[in-house]
Design a protein around this motif. Sequence first.
Motif, PDB file in Angstrom:
ATOM      1  N   GLY A  76       9.863  -5.491 -33.768  1.00 36.65           N
ATOM      2  CA  GLY A  76       9.134  -4.653 -34.727  1.00 36.65           C
ATOM      3  C   GLY A  76       8.952  -3.251 -34.181  1.00 36.65           C
ATOM      4  N   GLY A  77       8.311  -2.395 -34.975  1.00 35.19           N
ATOM      5  CA  GLY A  77       8.110  -0.992 -34.572  1.00 35.19           C
ATOM      6  C   GLY A  77       7.145  -0.896 -33.401  1.00 35.19           C
ATOM      7  N   GLU A  78       7.073   0.294 -32.825  1.00 37.47           N
ATOM      8  CA  GLU A  78       6.181   0.501 -31.680  1.00 37.47           C
ATOM      9  C   GLU A  78       4.718   0.502 -32.143  1.00 37.47           C
ATOM     10  OE1 GLU A  78       7.037   4.409 -30.260  1.00 37.47           O
ATOM     11  OE2 GLU A  78       7.018   5.209 -32.272  1.00 37.47           O
ATOM     12  N   THR A  79       3.862   0.006 -31.273  1.00 37.24           N
ATOM     13  CA  THR A  79       2.436   0.108 -31.591  1.00 37.24           C
ATOM     14  C   THR A  79       1.897   1.306 -30.812  1.00 37.24           C
ATOM     15  OG1 THR A  79       2.109  -1.498 -29.863  1.00 37.24           O
ATOM     16  CG2 THR A  79       1.883  -2.302 -32.126  1.00 37.24           C
ATOM     17  N   ILE A  80       1.186   2.162 -31.531  1.00 36.91           N
ATOM     18  CA  ILE A  80       0.720   3.389 -30.879  1.00 36.91           C
ATOM     19  C   ILE A  80      -0.742   3.239 -30.445  1.00 36.91           C
ATOM     20  CG2 ILE A  80       0.384   5.880 -31.183  1.00 36.91           C
ATOM     21  CD1 ILE A  80       2.723   5.890 -33.069  1.00 36.91           C
ATOM     22  N   ASP A  81      -0.969   3.544 -29.184  1.00 33.22           N
ATOM     23  CA  ASP A  81      -2.302   3.524 -28.599  1.00 33.22           C
ATOM     24  C   ASP A  81      -3.219   4.457 -29.411  1.00 33.22           C
ATOM     25  OD1 ASP A  81      -3.402   3.316 -25.389  1.00 33.22           O
ATOM     26  OD2 ASP A  81      -4.268   4.881 -26.661  1.00 33.22           O
ATOM     27  N   GLU A 116      -2.611   8.342 -30.720  1.00 29.45           N
ATOM     28  CA  GLU A 116      -2.616   8.692 -32.136  1.00 29.45           C
ATOM     29  C   GLU A 116      -3.557   9.877 -32.400  1.00 29.45           C
ATOM     30  OE1 GLU A 116      -3.103   5.184 -34.396  1.00 29.45           O
ATOM     31  OE2 GLU A 116      -2.293   6.128 -36.207  1.00 29.45           O
ATOM     32  N   LYS A 117      -4.709   9.837 -31.759  1.00 29.64           N
ATOM     33  CA  LYS A 117      -5.690  10.928 -31.921  1.00 29.64           C
ATOM     34  C   LYS A 117      -5.066  12.256 -31.454  1.00 29.64           C
ATOM     35  CE  LYS A 117      -9.841  11.495 -29.850  1.00 29.64           C
ATOM     36  NZ  LYS A 117     -10.724  10.863 -28.879  1.00 29.64           N
ATOM     37  N   SER A 118      -4.409  12.210 -30.295  1.00 29.30           N
ATOM     38  CA  SER A 118      -3.792  13.426 -29.761  1.00 29.30           C
ATOM     39  C   SER A 118      -2.708  13.927 -30.702  1.00 29.30           C
ATOM     40  CB  SER A 118      -3.156  13.152 -28.399  1.00 29.30           C
ATOM     41  OG  SER A 118      -4.104  12.650 -27.520  1.00 29.30           O
ATOM     42  N   MET A 119      -1.950  12.976 -31.298  1.00 29.48           N
ATOM     43  CA  MET A 119      -0.859  13.384 -32.189  1.00 29.48           C
ATOM     44  C   MET A 119      -1.413  14.108 -33.417  1.00 29.48           C
ATOM     45  SD  MET A 119       1.664  10.134 -31.705  1.00 29.48           S
ATOM     46  CE  MET A 119       2.757  10.408 -33.058  1.00 29.48           C
ATOM     47  N   LYS A 120      -2.566  13.651 -33.888  1.00 30.26           N
ATOM     48  CA  LYS A 120      -3.180  14.308 -35.060  1.00 30.26           C
ATOM     49  C   LYS A 120      -3.604  15.739 -34.697  1.00 30.26           C
ATOM     50  CE  LYS A 120      -4.696  10.529 -37.928  1.00 30.26           C
ATOM     51  NZ  LYS A 120      -5.489   9.368 -37.550  1.00 30.26           N
ATOM     52  N   ALA A 138       5.058  10.089 -29.362  1.00 32.50           N
ATOM     53  CA  ALA A 138       4.216   8.961 -28.924  1.00 32.50           C
ATOM     54  C   ALA A 138       4.470   8.593 -27.461  1.00 32.50           C
ATOM     55  CB  ALA A 138       4.471   7.752 -29.814  1.00 32.50           C
ATOM     56  N   TRP A 139       5.532   9.148 -26.868  1.00 30.25           N
ATOM     57  CA  TRP A 139       5.834   8.844 -25.462  1.00 30.25           C
ATOM     58  C   TRP A 139       4.768   9.356 -24.500  1.00 30.25           C
ATOM     59  CZ3 TRP A 139      11.714  10.473 -25.530  1.00 30.25           C
ATOM     60  CH2 TRP A 139      12.426   9.502 -26.243  1.00 30.25           C
ATOM     61  N   ILE A 140       3.877  10.195 -24.989  1.00 32.04           N
ATOM     62  CA  ILE A 140       2.815  10.638 -24.056  1.00 32.04           C
ATOM     63  C   ILE A 140       2.034   9.413 -23.563  1.00 32.04           C
ATOM     64  CG2 ILE A 140       2.547  12.995 -24.948  1.00 32.04           C
ATOM     65  CD1 ILE A 140      -0.099  12.015 -26.239  1.00 32.04           C
ATOM     66  N   GLY A 141       2.083   8.330 -24.362  1.00 28.84           N
ATOM     67  CA  GLY A 141       1.410   7.089 -23.953  1.00 28.84           C
ATOM     68  C   GLY A 141       1.963   6.545 -22.637  1.00 28.84           C
ATOM     69  N   ILE A 142       3.247   6.829 -22.356  1.00 24.40           N
ATOM     70  CA  ILE A 142       3.879   6.294 -21.136  1.00 24.40           C
ATOM     71  C   ILE A 142       3.267   6.933 -19.887  1.00 24.40           C
ATOM     72  CG2 ILE A 142       6.084   6.182 -19.878  1.00 24.40           C
ATOM     73  CD1 ILE A 142       7.457   6.204 -22.681  1.00 24.40           C
ATOM     74  N   ILE A 143       2.982   8.232 -19.993  1.00 25.41           N
ATOM     75  CA  ILE A 143       2.469   8.912 -18.784  1.00 25.41           C
ATOM     76  C   ILE A 143       0.944   9.033 -18.791  1.00 25.41           C
ATOM     77  CG2 ILE A 143       4.554  10.203 -18.179  1.00 25.41           C
ATOM     78  CD1 ILE A 143       3.416  12.531 -19.758  1.00 25.41           C
ATOM     79  N   LEU A 144       0.340   8.606 -19.883  1.00 21.49           N
ATOM     80  CA  LEU A 144      -1.123   8.686 -20.004  1.00 21.49           C
ATOM     81  C   LEU A 144      -1.878   8.061 -18.825  1.00 21.49           C
ATOM     82  CD1 LEU A 144      -3.326   9.532 -22.197  1.00 21.49           C
ATOM     83  CD2 LEU A 144      -3.290   7.152 -22.872  1.00 21.49           C
ATOM     84  N   PRO A 145      -1.440   6.881 -18.328  1.00 20.59           N
ATOM     85  CA  PRO A 145      -2.233   6.246 -17.261  1.00 20.59           C
ATOM     86  C   PRO A 145      -2.403   7.093 -15.996  1.00 20.59           C
ATOM     87  CG  PRO A 145      -0.622   4.710 -18.155  1.00 20.59           C
ATOM     88  CD  PRO A 145      -0.318   6.040 -18.751  1.00 20.59           C
ATOM     89  N   VAL A 146      -1.427   7.957 -15.703  1.00 20.26           N
ATOM     90  CA  VAL A 146      -1.584   8.760 -14.476  1.00 20.26           C
ATOM     91  C   VAL A 146      -1.993  10.199 -14.795  1.00 20.26           C
ATOM     92  CG1 VAL A 146      -0.049   7.475 -12.948  1.00 20.26           C
ATOM     93  CG2 VAL A 146       0.913   9.233 -14.431  1.00 20.26           C
ATOM     94  N   ASP A 147      -2.313  10.438 -16.073  1.00 21.23           N
ATOM     95  CA  ASP A 147      -2.525  11.839 -16.436  1.00 21.23           C
ATOM     96  C   ASP A 147      -3.747  12.467 -15.782  1.00 21.23           C
ATOM     97  OD1 ASP A 147      -1.366  13.995 -18.071  1.00 21.23           O
ATOM     98  OD2 ASP A 147      -3.420  14.076 -18.792  1.00 21.23           O
ATOM     99  N   ARG A 148      -4.817  11.687 -15.633  1.00 20.16           N
ATOM    100  CA  ARG A 148      -6.050  12.299 -15.126  1.00 20.16           C
ATOM    101  C   ARG A 148      -5.848  12.902 -13.733  1.00 20.16           C
ATOM    102  NH1 ARG A 148     -11.429  13.671 -16.734  1.00 20.16           N
ATOM    103  NH2 ARG A 148     -12.152  14.618 -14.833  1.00 20.16           N
TER     104      ARG A 148
END
Length: 481
Positions: free
Chosen positions: A153-158, A162-166, A425-435
Amino acid sequence: MKVALHWKILIGLSLGVIWAFISSSLGWSQFTINWIDPFGTIFINLLKLIAVPLVFFSIISGVTGLGDPSSLGRMGLRTLIFYFFTTLSAVSLGLILVNSFGPGRLVDEDTRIDNRITYELWAQEKQVEVKDQKNFLQNPAYEDRVARIQSLGGETIDPEVEKSMKIAQATKDAGPMQKVVDIIPSNIFEALANNGQMLQVIFFALFFGIALLFIPGDKGQPVIDLVNAIMEVLLKMVDFIMQAAPFFVFALLAGTISKMAGDDVSKMLDIFAGLSWYSLTVFVGLAFMVAIFYPLLLKLVVRKIPFTGFFKAMSPAQTLAFSTSSSAATLPVTMECVEDNLGVDKKITSFVLPIGATVNMDGTSLYQAVAVVFLAQFHLIDLDLAQQLTIVLTATLASIGSAAVPSAGLVMLIIVLESVGLNPAWIGIILPVDRILDMCRTVVNVTGDATVSSIIAARENLLNYRQSHDTDDTFNPDVNP
Ligand code: ASP
């Protein structure tokens, strides 16, 4: 023995990290989040509380101190040119590093092929043009894989992504001139009430200061005296806050890491291991900027400020930038460090630094360039020269448009990804180390502003660097400037 403030802050920082690891492994993270972390928030609030009025009054004071609008125009133009130059250098460095290290190419081939298929499916659905044609979807060798990925199925977006994309979409939809229109406030009190409207405050203060220059001496002088006195009070408030900085920094670090790690430090370390090459590439780039690029620039253009002297002068602001991840919150401290320790005249710092904190983000632009190319490599996508040049342009603009607050660079990364036809939506991939990367890039952002201020000051003959100056006096509330 007297311990210098920057050492005390560094000790607070290290203890915060140690405490977070201990509390996490003992299952006390919630305690840290409930009882220690709020002091970190209090610290950021205290600094932000000073930042807006300080920018407002310091710009008026700086403009009236300069005494004539034409020198303001000349300095303003120079400032923008240097800011543009440092940002462009940072993006280019990021691109060189990520293309030569290739952190995304180090991921195993199987994962990258799957990622590529997911990308092609996404591009097909969104009707995005794929420049680097590989056509895995049409290749019989990958038929099974395509079917398997489709069946997932399609990707599920965190929700956070999604908030950042808006937010990014709203910025894009606003039209090309909106950024310029936004600089002019329709209500100054509204601008002052909103920490995100720094450029509006800068505009009003510049306008007010210039107008004040046209008011005859005896009428305008009381206003100038009042503004200067208020500036002194605000800086004294910063000195008081800074006395507690080591403790606050301890709380900030303990809280931030506890929120990332929860009660399982190994989980956090696993995330880092997965993204280690990417993080390392960003880190090497940022370290190069701070340790080589800026000192070299200072050596070539300013000459007066030695390597160690620069770091000694800037370390309180750098450690604070690292702890708060916000150039805006760090601004009051950056201003004192640059004025008192580097000897840059207040006429320069008063407007070069607030503008820099808002628009000059070298660390952010470098990180965005690395992140986009890494994500492309991770999806087996080769970006051509035109796309890499687009990244130079959009990462420069996106960094200018990023607010000086935590994670702003990540949100604007969406625009850079979209500019080269990649999935935002790929920002989700690097989100965990972003801080953690955000903490490091904020140090670069602040150091870049300080470097350019020194350059402008040197050019205007307004740099009075004294090696003998005791940096410990800078934030001592008992010592008057
Ligand atoms: N946190 C950065 C700053 O305040 C902006 C960013 O890159 O997210 O400078």
